[in-house]
Design a protein around this motif. Sequence first.
Motif, PDB file in Angstrom:
ATOM      1  N   VAL A   7      49.865  -5.685  60.312  1.00 44.56           N
ATOM      2  CA  VAL A   7      49.705  -5.223  61.699  1.00 44.56           C
ATOM      3  C   VAL A   7      51.084  -5.224  62.340  1.00 44.56           C
ATOM      4  N   SER A   8      51.452  -4.066  62.837  1.00 47.10           N
ATOM      5  CA  SER A   8      52.780  -3.956  63.427  1.00 47.10           C
ATOM      6  C   SER A   8      52.624  -3.579  64.900  1.00 47.10           C
ATOM      7  N   ASP A 138      37.062  -7.230  63.688  1.00 43.75           N
ATOM      8  CA  ASP A 138      37.482  -6.806  65.020  1.00 43.75           C
ATOM      9  C   ASP A 138      38.240  -7.868  65.808  1.00 43.75           C
ATOM     10  N   SER A 139      37.547  -8.950  66.209  1.00 41.76           N
ATOM     11  CA  SER A 139      38.143  -9.788  67.258  1.00 41.76           C
ATOM     12  C   SER A 139      39.368 -10.584  66.816  1.00 41.76           C
ATOM     13  N   SER A 140      39.495 -10.857  65.507  1.00 43.17           N
ATOM     14  CA  SER A 140      40.635 -11.690  65.082  1.00 43.17           C
ATOM     15  C   SER A 140      41.934 -10.880  65.010  1.00 43.17           C
ATOM     16  N   VAL A 141      41.799  -9.560  65.063  1.00 48.80           N
ATOM     17  CA  VAL A 141      42.952  -8.672  64.860  1.00 48.80           C
ATOM     18  C   VAL A 141      43.274  -7.945  66.159  1.00 48.80           C
ATOM     19  N   GLY A 142      44.539  -7.865  66.494  1.00 52.96           N
ATOM     20  CA  GLY A 142      44.914  -7.004  67.621  1.00 52.96           C
ATOM     21  C   GLY A 142      45.329  -7.728  68.875  1.00 52.96           C
ATOM     22  N   GLY A 143      45.102  -9.058  68.896  1.00 54.50           N
ATOM     23  CA  GLY A 143      45.705  -9.851  69.967  1.00 54.50           C
ATOM     24  C   GLY A 143      45.025  -9.827  71.313  1.00 54.50           C
ATOM     25  N   LYS A 144      43.780  -9.333  71.390  1.00 58.90           N
ATOM     26  CA  LYS A 144      43.071  -9.478  72.675  1.00 58.90           C
ATOM     27  C   LYS A 144      42.459 -10.862  72.702  1.00 58.90           C
ATOM     28  N   THR A 145      42.798 -11.632  73.728  1.00 56.80           N
ATOM     29  CA  THR A 145      42.229 -12.978  73.869  1.00 56.80           C
ATOM     30  C   THR A 145      41.640 -13.060  75.270  1.00 56.80           C
ATOM     31  N   ALA A 146      40.584 -13.829  75.426  1.00 59.88           N
ATOM     32  CA  ALA A 146      39.961 -13.861  76.762  1.00 59.88           C
ATOM     33  C   ALA A 146      38.919 -14.960  76.881  1.00 59.88           C
ATOM     34  N   ILE A 147      38.631 -15.290  78.135  1.00 60.82           N
ATOM     35  CA  ILE A 147      37.459 -16.103  78.454  1.00 60.82           C
ATOM     36  C   ILE A 147      36.645 -15.358  79.521  1.00 60.82           C
ATOM     37  N   ASP A 148      35.412 -15.819  79.698  1.00 59.91           N
ATOM     38  CA  ASP A 148      34.518 -15.178  80.666  1.00 59.91           C
ATOM     39  C   ASP A 148      34.558 -15.941  81.992  1.00 59.91           C
ATOM     40  N   LEU A 149      34.238 -15.231  83.062  1.00 57.06           N
ATOM     41  CA  LEU A 149      33.964 -15.876  84.348  1.00 57.06           C
ATOM     42  C   LEU A 149      32.470 -15.725  84.610  1.00 57.06           C
ATOM     43  N   CYS A 216      38.083  -1.490  58.048  1.00 55.54           N
ATOM     44  CA  CYS A 216      38.014  -1.611  59.516  1.00 55.54           C
ATOM     45  C   CYS A 216      39.330  -2.166  60.064  1.00 55.54           C
ATOM     46  N   VAL A 217      39.864  -3.170  59.389  1.00 56.24           N
ATOM     47  CA  VAL A 217      41.107  -3.794  59.884  1.00 56.24           C
ATOM     48  C   VAL A 217      42.259  -2.786  59.821  1.00 56.24           C
ATOM     49  N   ARG A 218      42.282  -1.985  58.755  1.00 56.37           N
ATOM     50  CA  ARG A 218      43.340  -0.953  58.657  1.00 56.37           C
ATOM     51  C   ARG A 218      43.273   0.008  59.841  1.00 56.37           C
ATOM     52  N   ARG A 219      42.055   0.407  60.157  1.00 59.13           N
ATOM     53  CA  ARG A 219      41.875   1.344  61.277  1.00 59.13           C
ATOM     54  C   ARG A 219      42.336   0.682  62.580  1.00 59.13           C
ATOM     55  N   LYS A 220      41.935  -0.583  62.732  1.00 58.77           N
ATOM     56  CA  LYS A 220      42.312  -1.265  63.973  1.00 58.77           C
ATOM     57  C   LYS A 220      43.832  -1.435  64.039  1.00 58.77           C
ATOM     58  N   ALA A 221      44.430  -1.778  62.898  1.00 61.19           N
ATOM     59  CA  ALA A 221      45.887  -1.984  62.870  1.00 61.19           C
ATOM     60  C   ALA A 221      46.627  -0.711  63.284  1.00 61.19           C
ATOM     61  N   GLU A 222      46.133   0.434  62.798  1.00 62.40           N
ATOM     62  CA  GLU A 222      46.782   1.709  63.167  1.00 62.40           C
ATOM     63  C   GLU A 222      46.719   1.922  64.682  1.00 62.40           C
ATOM     64  N   ILE A 223      45.560   1.649  65.234  1.00 63.39           N
ATOM     65  CA  ILE A 223      45.357   1.890  66.669  1.00 63.39           C
ATOM     66  C   ILE A 223      46.214   0.926  67.498  1.00 63.39           C
ATOM     67  N   VAL A 224      46.221  -0.345  67.090  1.00 61.73           N
ATOM     68  CA  VAL A 224      46.960  -1.369  67.852  1.00 61.73           C
ATOM     69  C   VAL A 224      48.472  -1.094  67.780  1.00 61.73           C
ATOM     70  N   GLU A 226      49.833   1.704  67.796  1.00 59.51           N
ATOM     71  CA  GLU A 226      50.129   2.807  68.735  1.00 59.51           C
ATOM     72  C   GLU A 226      49.923   2.409  70.183  1.00 59.51           C
ATOM     73  N   ASP A 227      48.924   1.570  70.425  1.00 62.22           N
ATOM     74  CA  ASP A 227      48.533   1.280  71.814  1.00 62.22           C
ATOM     75  C   ASP A 227      48.068  -0.169  71.919  1.00 62.22           C
ATOM     76  N   GLU A 228      49.033  -1.074  71.900  1.00 65.09           N
ATOM     77  CA  GLU A 228      48.676  -2.496  71.910  1.00 65.09           C
ATOM     78  C   GLU A 228      47.922  -2.889  73.178  1.00 65.09           C
ATOM     79  N   ARG A 229      48.314  -2.307  74.306  1.00 64.28           N
ATOM     80  CA  ARG A 229      47.819  -2.816  75.590  1.00 64.28           C
ATOM     81  C   ARG A 229      46.693  -1.986  76.203  1.00 64.28           C
ATOM     82  N   ASP A 230      46.026  -1.226  75.361  1.00 64.12           N
ATOM     83  CA  ASP A 230      44.758  -0.625  75.781  1.00 64.12           C
ATOM     84  C   ASP A 230      44.914   0.385  76.918  1.00 64.12           C
ATOM     85  N   THR A 231      45.961   1.181  76.849  1.00 62.51           N
ATOM     86  CA  THR A 231      46.129   2.166  77.919  1.00 62.51           C
ATOM     87  C   THR A 231      45.801   3.573  77.426  1.00 62.51           C
TER      88      THR A 231
END
Length: 351
Positions: A7-8, A138-149, A216-224, A226-231
């Motif tokens: 993952v780059s 999905d969730s372990s790859v790509g660096g999105k971390t969060a908690i709920d309110l 799936c991870v390969r696909r996610k890695a390609e997307i991340v 290109e667009d790490e911050r979900d814009t």
Amino acid sequence: MTRLVHVSAPSGSYEVKIGSGLLPAIGQEVRAVTKAQRCAVVSGTNVYPLYGDAVHSSLECAGFETVSLVFPAGEQTKCLERYGELLNFLTYNRFTRSDCVVALGGGVTGDLAGFAAATYQRGVPYVQVPTTLLAAVDSSVGGKTAIDLPAGKNQVGAFYQPSLVLCDTDTLQTLPERELRAGYAEVIKYAVLGDPALFEALKNRSVDLPAVIETCVRRKAEIVAEDERDTGKRRLLNLGHSFGHAVESRSAYALLHGEAVAVGTAMICRAAQSRGLLSEADRDAVIALLRDYGLPTETTYSADELLDTLRLDKKISGGKLHLVVPREIGRCDILPVPEEELRAWLEAGLR
Ligand code: NAD
Ligand code: GLY
């Protein structure tokens, strides 16, 4: 055989290692990617008794001091209180910026531990050790971390990439059947998004789990990459999630994340078909595949109830929600939908 995906992401590069028998080598793996002296293993009450010992002994053999914090299993753990508990735990144990957090578990553990790692002392290294199918693909790859309110899911978080993702596929053998099915909702997501061959393989049940995870991870890695911050392109990964999150929150998490995503995917397929954006055949094929994997595709919540929850979605910006709309199996578009049109989309999704 260990499968490797690199993952780059702009903020950091790392390997995702997928295969059988990886857990006993976690010590050397963490040693190779951090200068840490200590590791905090964060886990849950179901996972820790199964895999905690193996992780600790491997880390200790590799020369790390280890401590652990085990939270109750379930989405309710992704909250401010547990997050505070984890930060205090790291502080009391005098963790420094060069030490390492190890998230051993599913998406709940990964999201909570990842967010604590992102924010403790402005960031400490962390390693994701996914033990659910959903977390592996999905969730372990790509660096999105969060908690709920209480007011909304994943409302507080950070983009923060791990130093390593170590997915020991043996751990999936103890995963309850319902959780495995929920993971398939995210696998089906990748197929609908961009992989008709995966869709066919899922239909024919000719799938080998480690190979599916790698795909799936390969696909996610390609997307991340290109667009790490979900814009932009990363929004595609939200297929089924906008309506799914609303259903999940409404159910007060009685529905699993993957189950809610399945309902959300079915809803957006129905809505897309009703607007002439997706063929009837493809709508039916997606819904049939979800059902074939034992996933729900309907909800009893009304459009108004879902709209109330959807209005809190952090993805609404400038009065628009970017809906991921399937156009055919293997191709989706991102459509900015004005808030005032969302009720009609929801109604069509419920029909
Ligand atoms: P989870 O973490 O709650 O794990 C599911 C259940 O299975 C839990 O009860 C857990 O204790 C148990 N479990 C986990 N691994 C096990 C194993 N190997 N053997 C036996 N039991 C095991 O759920 P999940 O589906 O992994 O993750 C859902 C969470 O992930 C949601 O909070 C969702 O918002 C988040 N998520 C995050 C991202 C992201 O990009 N960060 C993406 C998708 C989902
Ligand atoms: N699960 C959606 C994302 O990582 O962007």
